[in-house]
Design a protein around this motif. Sequence first.
Motif, PDB file in Angstrom:
ATOM      1  N   LEU A  36       0.866  -1.177   0.000  1.00  0.00           N
ATOM      2  CA  LEU A  36       0.000   0.000   0.000  1.00  0.00           C
ATOM      3  C   LEU A  36       0.902   1.225   0.000  1.00  0.00           C
ATOM      4  CD1 LEU A  36      -2.992   0.956   0.271  1.00  0.00           C
ATOM      5  CD2 LEU A  36      -2.606   1.042   2.737  1.00  0.00           C
ATOM      6  N   GLY A  37       1.021   1.854  -1.158  1.00  0.00           N
ATOM      7  CA  GLY A  37       1.965   2.955  -1.264  1.00  0.00           C
ATOM      8  C   GLY A  37       1.480   4.083  -2.144  1.00  0.00           C
ATOM      9  N   ASP A  38       2.407   4.981  -2.439  1.00  0.00           N
ATOM     10  CA  ASP A  38       2.114   6.135  -3.288  1.00  0.00           C
ATOM     11  C   ASP A  38       2.875   6.019  -4.603  1.00  0.00           C
ATOM     12  OD1 ASP A  38       4.757   6.814  -2.542  1.00  0.00           O
ATOM     13  OD2 ASP A  38       4.033   7.936  -0.808  1.00  0.00           O
ATOM     14  N   SER A  39       3.192   7.144  -5.221  1.00  0.00           N
ATOM     15  CA  SER A  39       3.850   7.121  -6.530  1.00  0.00           C
ATOM     16  C   SER A  39       5.218   6.455  -6.499  1.00  0.00           C
ATOM     17  CB  SER A  39       4.000   8.550  -7.073  1.00  0.00           C
ATOM     18  OG  SER A  39       4.715   9.366  -6.152  1.00  0.00           O
ATOM     19  N   THR A  78      -2.103   9.774   0.124  1.00  0.00           N
ATOM     20  CA  THR A  78      -1.698  10.225   1.446  1.00  0.00           C
ATOM     21  C   THR A  78      -2.026   9.137   2.464  1.00  0.00           C
ATOM     22  OG1 THR A  78      -3.866  11.221   1.847  1.00  0.00           O
ATOM     23  CG2 THR A  78      -2.179  12.645   0.858  1.00  0.00           C
ATOM     24  N   THR A  79      -1.622   9.343   3.699  1.00  0.00           N
ATOM     25  CA  THR A  79      -1.956   8.364   4.734  1.00  0.00           C
ATOM     26  C   THR A  79      -3.465   8.303   4.945  1.00  0.00           C
ATOM     27  OG1 THR A  79      -1.643  10.017   6.480  1.00  0.00           O
ATOM     28  CG2 THR A  79       0.247   8.621   5.929  1.00  0.00           C
ATOM     29  N   SER A  80      -4.134   9.430   4.772  1.00  0.00           N
ATOM     30  CA  SER A  80      -5.590   9.457   4.917  1.00  0.00           C
ATOM     31  C   SER A  80      -6.262   8.599   3.853  1.00  0.00           C
ATOM     32  CB  SER A  80      -6.100  10.902   4.825  1.00  0.00           C
ATOM     33  OG  SER A  80      -7.512  10.943   4.896  1.00  0.00           O
ATOM     34  N   GLY A  81      -5.785   8.731   2.607  1.00  0.00           N
ATOM     35  CA  GLY A  81      -6.340   7.928   1.524  1.00  0.00           C
ATOM     36  C   GLY A  81      -6.074   6.450   1.721  1.00  0.00           C
ATOM     37  N   GLY A  82      -4.863   6.128   2.173  1.00  0.00           N
ATOM     38  CA  GLY A  82      -4.523   4.728   2.419  1.00  0.00           C
ATOM     39  C   GLY A  82      -5.364   4.137   3.527  1.00  0.00           C
ATOM     40  N   ARG A  83      -5.577   4.923   4.566  1.00  0.00           N
ATOM     41  CA  ARG A  83      -6.400   4.455   5.689  1.00  0.00           C
ATOM     42  C   ARG A  83      -7.824   4.155   5.222  1.00  0.00           C
ATOM     43  NH1 ARG A  83      -7.316   7.763  11.404  1.00  0.00           N
ATOM     44  NH2 ARG A  83      -8.739   6.243  12.374  1.00  0.00           N
ATOM     45  N   THR A  84      -8.332   4.966   4.308  1.00  0.00           N
ATOM     46  CA  THR A  84      -9.686   4.768   3.798  1.00  0.00           C
ATOM     47  C   THR A  84      -9.783   3.519   2.925  1.00  0.00           C
ATOM     48  OG1 THR A  84     -10.120   7.149   3.819  1.00  0.00           O
ATOM     49  CG2 THR A  84     -11.529   5.803   2.405  1.00  0.00           C
ATOM     50  N   ARG A  85      -8.756   3.286   2.125  1.00  0.00           N
ATOM     51  CA  ARG A  85      -8.794   2.165   1.176  1.00  0.00           C
ATOM     52  C   ARG A  85      -8.457   0.811   1.788  1.00  0.00           C
ATOM     53  NH1 ARG A  85      -5.550   1.602  -3.138  1.00  0.00           N
ATOM     54  NH2 ARG A  85      -3.861   2.928  -2.356  1.00  0.00           N
ATOM     55  N   LEU A  86      -7.662   0.813   2.851  1.00  0.00           N
ATOM     56  CA  LEU A  86      -7.117  -0.446   3.366  1.00  0.00           C
ATOM     57  C   LEU A  86      -8.156  -1.488   3.775  1.00  0.00           C
ATOM     58  CD1 LEU A  86      -4.690  -2.157   4.050  1.00  0.00           C
ATOM     59  CD2 LEU A  86      -4.551  -0.992   6.269  1.00  0.00           C
ATOM     60  N   PRO A  87      -9.216  -1.148   4.491  1.00  0.00           N
ATOM     61  CA  PRO A  87     -10.159  -2.192   4.916  1.00  0.00           C
ATOM     62  C   PRO A  87     -10.698  -3.035   3.765  1.00  0.00           C
ATOM     63  CG  PRO A  87     -10.579  -0.175   6.137  1.00  0.00           C
ATOM     64  CD  PRO A  87      -9.571   0.167   5.077  1.00  0.00           C
ATOM     65  N   VAL A  99       2.761  -4.180   3.426  1.00  0.00           N
ATOM     66  CA  VAL A  99       3.858  -3.210   3.379  1.00  0.00           C
ATOM     67  C   VAL A  99       3.229  -1.832   3.218  1.00  0.00           C
ATOM     68  CG1 VAL A  99       5.927  -2.456   2.158  1.00  0.00           C
ATOM     69  CG2 VAL A  99       5.390  -4.899   2.305  1.00  0.00           C
ATOM     70  N   ILE A 100       3.413  -0.973   4.213  1.00  0.00           N
ATOM     71  CA  ILE A 100       2.822   0.364   4.180  1.00  0.00           C
ATOM     72  C   ILE A 100       3.893   1.384   3.823  1.00  0.00           C
ATOM     73  CG2 ILE A 100       1.577   2.132   5.476  1.00  0.00           C
ATOM     74  CD1 ILE A 100       0.490  -0.066   7.282  1.00  0.00           C
ATOM     75  N   GLU A 101       3.815   1.900   2.611  1.00  0.00           N
ATOM     76  CA  GLU A 101       4.767   2.904   2.123  1.00  0.00           C
ATOM     77  C   GLU A 101       3.980   4.185   1.868  1.00  0.00           C
ATOM     78  OE1 GLU A 101       6.051   5.628  -0.233  1.00  0.00           O
ATOM     79  OE2 GLU A 101       5.335   4.098  -1.655  1.00  0.00           O
ATOM     80  N   LEU A 102       3.658   4.872   2.914  1.00  0.00           N
ATOM     81  CA  LEU A 102       2.869   6.096   2.809  1.00  0.00           C
ATOM     82  C   LEU A 102       3.397   7.148   3.782  1.00  0.00           C
ATOM     83  CD1 LEU A 102      -0.773   4.651   2.581  1.00  0.00           C
ATOM     84  CD2 LEU A 102       0.481   5.850   0.768  1.00  0.00           C
ATOM     85  N   GLY A 103       3.105   8.384   3.480  1.00  0.00           N
ATOM     86  CA  GLY A 103       3.533   9.485   4.328  1.00  0.00           C
ATOM     87  C   GLY A 103       4.264  10.573   3.562  1.00  0.00           C
ATOM     88  N   ALA A 104       4.893  10.207   2.461  1.00  0.00           N
ATOM     89  CA  ALA A 104       5.675  11.188   1.696  1.00  0.00           C
ATOM     90  C   ALA A 104       4.820  12.360   1.229  1.00  0.00           C
ATOM     91  CB  ALA A 104       6.343  10.509   0.500  1.00  0.00           C
ATOM     92  N   ASN A 105       3.612  12.072   0.741  1.00  0.00           N
ATOM     93  CA  ASN A 105       2.753  13.154   0.254  1.00  0.00           C
ATOM     94  C   ASN A 105       2.216  14.014   1.392  1.00  0.00           C
ATOM     95  OD1 ASN A 105       2.776  12.796  -2.660  1.00  0.00           O
ATOM     96  ND2 ASN A 105       1.779  10.851  -2.263  1.00  0.00           N
ATOM     97  N   ASP A 106       2.010  13.401   2.558  1.00  0.00           N
ATOM     98  CA  ASP A 106       1.639  14.192   3.732  1.00  0.00           C
ATOM     99  C   ASP A 106       2.751  15.190   4.027  1.00  0.00           C
ATOM    100  OD1 ASP A 106      -0.688  12.387   5.542  1.00  0.00           O
ATOM    101  OD2 ASP A 106       0.374  11.435   3.892  1.00  0.00           O
ATOM    102  N   LEU A 108       5.227  16.296   2.002  1.00  0.00           N
ATOM    103  CA  LEU A 108       5.432  17.293   0.959  1.00  0.00           C
ATOM    104  C   LEU A 108       4.363  18.380   0.993  1.00  0.00           C
ATOM    105  CD1 LEU A 108       6.488  14.998  -2.028  1.00  0.00           C
ATOM    106  CD2 LEU A 108       7.951  16.516  -0.688  1.00  0.00           C
ATOM    107  N   ARG A 109       3.194  18.043   1.512  1.00  0.00           N
ATOM    108  CA  ARG A 109       2.120  19.033   1.637  1.00  0.00           C
ATOM    109  C   ARG A 109       2.174  19.764   2.973  1.00  0.00           C
ATOM    110  NH1 ARG A 109      -2.931  15.427  -0.876  1.00  0.00           N
ATOM    111  NH2 ARG A 109      -1.820  14.831  -2.784  1.00  0.00           N
ATOM    112  N   GLY A 110       3.134  19.386   3.801  1.00  0.00           N
ATOM    113  CA  GLY A 110       3.270  20.035   5.092  1.00  0.00           C
ATOM    114  C   GLY A 110       2.124  19.748   6.041  1.00  0.00           C
ATOM    115  N   LEU A 111       1.460  18.600   5.868  1.00  0.00           N
ATOM    116  CA  LEU A 111       0.343  18.242   6.737  1.00  0.00           C
ATOM    117  C   LEU A 111       0.854  17.895   8.134  1.00  0.00           C
ATOM    118  CD1 LEU A 111      -1.716  16.019   4.246  1.00  0.00           C
ATOM    119  CD2 LEU A 111      -2.035  18.444   4.794  1.00  0.00           C
ATOM    120  N   PRO A 112       0.029  18.045   9.144  1.00  0.00           N
ATOM    121  CA  PRO A 112       0.471  17.772  10.517  1.00  0.00           C
ATOM    122  C   PRO A 112       1.004  16.361  10.692  1.00  0.00           C
ATOM    123  CG  PRO A 112      -1.638  18.912  10.522  1.00  0.00           C
ATOM    124  CD  PRO A 112      -1.362  18.533   9.086  1.00  0.00           C
TER     125      PRO A 112
END
Length: 213
Positions: A36-39, A78-87, A99-106, A108-112
């Motif tokens: 479960l990852g991003d680009s 993003t981690t939010s999108g991954g959390r929504t899709r995972l179930p 394998v969780i490869e997420l967080g980079a987009n959070d 890069l967007r400066g999210l909390p």
Amino acid sequence: MILFEKLRRCLLLSLASLLLGGAAHAYSAPKTVLVLGDSLSAEYGLARGTGWVALLEQRLKSQKLEATLVNASVSGETTSGGRTRLPALLKKHKPDVVVIELGANDGLRGLPVAAAEANLRAMVGDARQAGAKVLIVGNRVPPNYGRDYAEKFFAMFGAISKDTKSGLAPFMLDGVADKIELFQPDRLHPLASAHPIILGNIWPHLLPILRTK
């Protein structure tokens, strides 16, 4: 008495053989691995089959590790999108390893960082509840985001791994991030030539998980 003893030994040997055979079969039981990852895992800007996930599939075959690989990575995730899709993904694929490869987009967007951390912890919890083992793939943000934010962001992955007793590949772009020549023109996405290095950063932490029953 001699005949009886011989029969008893044969029976014990046969039983031991069956037990060992069953154990070996359980040890090498095929596994399903969900990524479960991003680009960075979705082969953004690359020819199909040249990203680290595709290289992982080749590695599994060369190592004679029976595993079905499901790449559920989405560019921009993003981690939010991954959390929504995972179930739904857990229900559909019933993975043994996530394998969780997420967080980079959070980042890069400066999210909390706290929000990203909460999402990652929730994903680990969902995967564990579904009976899967977890490998967290860590990342960093560029230094221009400020030292405090960058340090908290990177430390997040290690903290989650420690608290949840999950596997951790600390920094997927180790040996890549500081080499401009290994990036596409956008300077965000690695070239195909960098993906063997990325796999090299993840494989040593994934292999022990794959070898467990």
